[in-house]
Design an enzyme around this catalytic site. Structure first.
Site, PDB file in Angstrom:
ATOM      1  N   CYS A 162     -22.542  14.519  36.362  1.00 13.19           N
ATOM      2  CA  CYS A 162     -21.907  14.096  35.110  1.00 13.19           C
ATOM      3  C   CYS A 162     -21.012  15.167  34.514  1.00 13.19           C
ATOM      4  O   CYS A 162     -19.991  14.853  33.920  1.00 13.19           O
ATOM      5  CB  CYS A 162     -22.977  13.725  34.091  1.00 13.19           C
ATOM      6  SG  CYS A 162     -23.791  12.196  34.514  1.00 13.19           S
TER       7      CYS A 162
HETATM    8  N1  LIG Z   1     -27.108  10.692  39.415  1.00 15.35           N
HETATM    9  C1  LIG Z   1     -26.863  10.676  38.136  1.00 15.35           C
HETATM   10  O1  LIG Z   1     -27.590  11.297  37.347  1.00 15.35           O
HETATM   11  C2  LIG Z   1     -25.701   9.898  37.546  1.00 15.35           C
HETATM   12  C3  LIG Z   1     -25.606   9.841  36.155  1.00 15.35           C
HETATM   13  C4  LIG Z   1     -24.549   9.144  35.588  1.00 15.35           C
HETATM   14  C5  LIG Z   1     -23.625   8.507  36.396  1.00 15.35           C
HETATM   15  N2  LIG Z   1     -23.733   8.551  37.751  1.00 15.35           N
HETATM   16  C6  LIG Z   1     -22.727   7.815  38.519  1.00 15.35           C
HETATM   17  O2  LIG Z   1     -23.330   6.751  39.228  1.00 15.35           O
HETATM   18  C7  LIG Z   1     -22.659   6.524  40.462  1.00 15.35           C
HETATM   19  C8  LIG Z   1     -23.667   6.552  41.621  1.00 15.35           C
HETATM   20  O3  LIG Z   1     -24.229   7.855  41.659  1.00 15.35           O
HETATM   21  P1  LIG Z   1     -25.635   8.151  42.328  1.00 15.35           P
HETATM   22  O4  LIG Z   1     -26.048   9.481  41.778  1.00 15.35           O
HETATM   23  O5  LIG Z   1     -26.547   6.987  42.204  1.00 15.35           O
HETATM   24  O6  LIG Z   1     -25.202   8.300  43.863  1.00 15.35           O
HETATM   25  P2  LIG Z   1     -26.167   8.468  45.139  1.00 15.35           P
HETATM   26  O7  LIG Z   1     -25.393   9.273  46.113  1.00 15.35           O
HETATM   27  O8  LIG Z   1     -27.506   8.903  44.690  1.00 15.35           O
HETATM   28  O9  LIG Z   1     -26.354   6.990  45.704  1.00 15.35           O
HETATM   29  C9  LIG Z   1     -25.318   6.192  46.111  1.00 15.35           C
HETATM   30  C10 LIG Z   1     -25.818   5.248  47.181  1.00 15.35           C
HETATM   31  O10 LIG Z   1     -24.743   4.355  47.477  1.00 15.35           O
HETATM   32  C11 LIG Z   1     -24.741   4.118  48.878  1.00 15.35           C
HETATM   33  N3  LIG Z   1     -23.412   3.643  49.268  1.00 15.35           N
HETATM   34  C12 LIG Z   1     -22.292   4.356  49.477  1.00 15.35           C
HETATM   35  N4  LIG Z   1     -21.281   3.535  49.813  1.00 15.35           N
HETATM   36  C13 LIG Z   1     -21.772   2.275  49.829  1.00 15.35           C
HETATM   37  C14 LIG Z   1     -21.210   0.993  50.101  1.00 15.35           C
HETATM   38  N5  LIG Z   1     -19.919   0.850  50.390  1.00 15.35           N
HETATM   39  N6  LIG Z   1     -22.029  -0.079  50.043  1.00 15.35           N
HETATM   40  C15 LIG Z   1     -23.329   0.062  49.749  1.00 15.35           C
HETATM   41  N7  LIG Z   1     -23.920   1.238  49.464  1.00 15.35           N
HETATM   42  C16 LIG Z   1     -23.140   2.337  49.501  1.00 15.35           C
HETATM   43  C17 LIG Z   1     -25.137   5.439  49.490  1.00 15.35           C
HETATM   44  O11 LIG Z   1     -25.636   5.265  50.805  1.00 15.35           O
HETATM   45  C18 LIG Z   1     -26.197   5.911  48.493  1.00 15.35           C
HETATM   46  O12 LIG Z   1     -27.498   5.503  48.886  1.00 15.35           O
HETATM   47  C19 LIG Z   1     -21.585   7.596  40.551  1.00 15.35           C
HETATM   48  O13 LIG Z   1     -20.391   7.056  40.087  1.00 15.35           O
HETATM   49  C20 LIG Z   1     -22.066   8.648  39.585  1.00 15.35           C
HETATM   50  O14 LIG Z   1     -20.979   9.357  39.015  1.00 15.35           O
HETATM   51  C21 LIG Z   1     -24.767   9.256  38.346  1.00 15.35           C
END
Ligand SMILES: NC(=O)c1ccc[n+]([C@@H]2O[C@H](COP(=O)([O-])OP(=O)(O)OC[C@H]3O[C@@H](n4cnc5c(N)ncnc54)[C@H](O)[C@@H]3O)[C@@H](O)[C@H]2O)c1
Length: 428
Positions: free
Chosen positions: A270
């Protein structure tokens, strides 16, 4: 304008695309609340582990996951599940590319997969953090292009930023207000009705772009304020000012001030990554989003500053960094979680290694930790490690650490979190 309604025969109420830190909690919450939910991910390893009841996400225990599976949650790599879904929520990663520009590859890949299965009446929500104009721009174009359907008329489209705070024991998905902005007023209402089934409070914005901007405003606000106190920490030290004491005093003001605290640098997604989505977008307008770029620069220098403080502390006791045994306590990017993405421990280790330090990391959440392909010696507890080192650096205050004991046992402590006191303790 037609209000898109759910299709008549929709066996699946929700498909969550991307089962990471964000998507898995959404899928689990929905299943626990009785929604017929499917989790879809491209990573067969992730899906197999989840199917077997093993969670890879800090905020979801194996027990919770198994409970959700028992409630009917299914996980798959098969995109044909999308066709039967009433609602599809996209939670895929939005990293930066090698030029630190937005990499929307996963969002576009997921969107194209959904577009091939898109049915009239479906609600598609993007949760991945991105710049304003993504949902009603390239995401909409891809969904409409491959399906021949029209957003806002044939299907509903919205953005709802994810606000998860990993490791936060108070604010979880359900009790954190959820911001929702649709392509049309009807899309907003459709998305608000959906999230109303998962969370206590839904906050509507006037459109997708305002919801996208709200998320980036939240992240940028923290980024800038953390950089402010990081910059102040550096000169407060030289001025002989206890900045933590000053922050506590300022925080006694009941209005107009929110405390932020300095540290060894910023990590996770973030703060160091997401605001770049906004600054990159602003640069396309022909100027800079200077606050973000400055915050990046200031907080990005903190690991080098920590290394210089280590060097000075050892110098005061007549020791060079070369060959000094230095324990680094807390390698993940924040306390009480196992996530080491963008952790400031990595650049700090680079600096200390380049000075020839003999490093040992201490983190109960990690079994291995590499920097530039070189593994770091690791322990799970400071006990027995800090007594034998020349200096210990507290990077994260994991609850599992007895830091008072560390302050008593280590010959020298640099506390980058500013909470320890004692004759051997220096604060950032
Ligand atoms: N982790 C956090 O604390 C947090 C907080 C706020 C916002 N976000 C936002 O949330 C979003 C996701 O982040 P995250 O931390 O969950 O990511 P992550 O890497 O933990 O998980 C993402 C998942 O999506 C899967 N994936 C990738 N491409 C794909 C596709 N085409 N189809 C299906 N699955 C697919 C990956 O295999 C993975 O398991 C990002 O935009 C991030 O900026 C994350």
């Amino acid at each position: 304008m037609t209000d898109p309604q759910p299709g008549p025969a929709a066996p699946v109420e929700l498909v969550v695309v991307g089962l990471g830190y964000v998507g898995l909690p959404v899928a689990v919450e929905a299943a626990e609340r009785g929604l017929r939910t499917v989790g879809l991910d491209v990573d067969a390893g992730v899906v197999a582990a989840l199917h077997g009841g093993t969670s890879h996400v800090d905020d979801i225990t194996d027990e919770q996951l198994r409970g959700a599976l028992a409630c009917g949650l299914t996980v798959t790599t098969d995109p044909t599940v999308l066709a039967g879904a009433e609602t599809v929520v996209i939670c895929v990663p939005t990293p930066l590319d090698e030029h630190r520009a937005p990499d929307l590859g996963a969002v576009f890949a997921a969107t194209e997969t959904i577009a091939r299965q898109l049915r009239p009446g479906q609600l598609i929500v993007l949760e991945s953090t991105t710049y304003p104009g993504t949902t009603d721009g390239p995401v909409r174009e891809r969904l409409e292009g491959a399906s021949g359907l029209v957003a806002g008329r044939d299907f509903a489209l919205a953005f709802s930023p994810e606000r998860i705070d990993p490791g936060n024991p108070t604010y979880r998905l359900a009790n954190t207000p959820k911001v929702v902005g649709g392509l049309t007023a009807a899309c907003t209402e459709r998305a608000a009705a959906f999230y109303g089934r998962l969370v206590d409070t839904v906050v509507r914005t006037s459109g997708c772009r305002e919801a996208e901007m709200a998320k980036l405003l939240e992240n940028t606000y923290r980024h800038v304020n953390i950089a402010l106190v990081n910059e102040m920490a550096v000169f407060s030290h030289e001025l002989g000012v206890d900045l933590w004491d000053a922050i506590a005093a300022a925080a006694s003001k009941p209005f107009g001030f929110e405390p932020f605290y300095p540290g060894p640098g910023v990590g996770g997604h973030c703060i160091p990554i997401d605001p770049n989505y906004l600054s990159h977008r602003v640069r396309a307008l022909g100027y800079q989003f200077r606050f973000v770029e400055l915050a990046q620069e200031i907080s990005g220098r903190m690991p080098a500053y920590v290394a210089s403080r280590v060097q000075l502390m050892l110098n005061d006791v007549g020791k060079p960094v070369r060959g000094a045994r230095i324990a680094l306590l807390g390698l993940t990017y924040k306390a009480d979680i196992a996530d080491d993405r963008e952790t400031p421990a990595r650049p700090l280790i680079r600096h200390l290694r380049s000075l020839g330090a003999d490093l040992v990391g201490v983190d109960p959440y990690l079994d291995r930790f590499e920097v530039d392909g070189v593994p770091l010696e690791l322990a799970h507890t400071p006990v027995g490690v800090v007594e034998a080192c020349d200096l210990a650096v507290v990077l994260q205050r994991h609850r599992a650490f007895d830091l008072e004991a560390v302050a008593a046992a280590a010959p020298l402590v640099l506390d980058t979190r500013g909470t320890l006191r004692g004759p051997s303790v220096h604060r950032l």
